[in-house]
Scaffold this active site. Sequence first.
Site: not given
Ligand code: AMP
Length: 180
Positions: A65, A102
Amino acid sequence: MDIETLKKSLNENLRNVPDFPKPGIQFKDITTLLNNAEVFSALMEFLENHYKNYGLDFIAGIESRGFIFGAALATRLQVGFVPIRKKGKLPFTTIVEKYSLEYGFDEVEIHIDALRDKKGAKVLLIDDLIATGGTAEAGIKLIKSLGGNCVEACFLLNLAEFNSVKKIEKYCKVFSILDI
Ligand code: AMP
């Protein structure tokens, strides 16, 4: 559109999908924002104004995205767009960065010539959402490995419960439009 009106319409046009892709996850769906021409354009116009004087050389978007917002913004600012992808998708020589999830780990990649050998290139990292911040941190490390200067990390949404902005601020400025 001013920031408060923009925040309100972004909020109204996001869709929360419970238990996707697995139980317990509240998935923030941006497709309902993208297919609203007025809101999508207002968002891009806002970001264009925010970044027009940064002197950026590249915008790096995180799969998938981050590609949508990053590429749209890159054409508005007339700077190059660089994809940061999940491992195994980029066809040319890459560098890889591993990061923890996780359970287990994931990897993202960038082409070795993505910054066109411009040392100190000013790069904006962009994604739709920051949760744990692991993906963004890995993206910033890739930009640095290529000799780039990640000047800011931009997210539409910050899942504030993870408190990850602090972690990313160790590397660069962070700009998130909506904290939820
Ligand atoms: P993180 O590495 O945990 O910050 O996760 C970020 C990535 O995961 C981004 O590319 C987001 O598009 C996706 N992502 C993580 N959690 C969500 C969520 N609750 N809703 C949509 N996309 C998420």
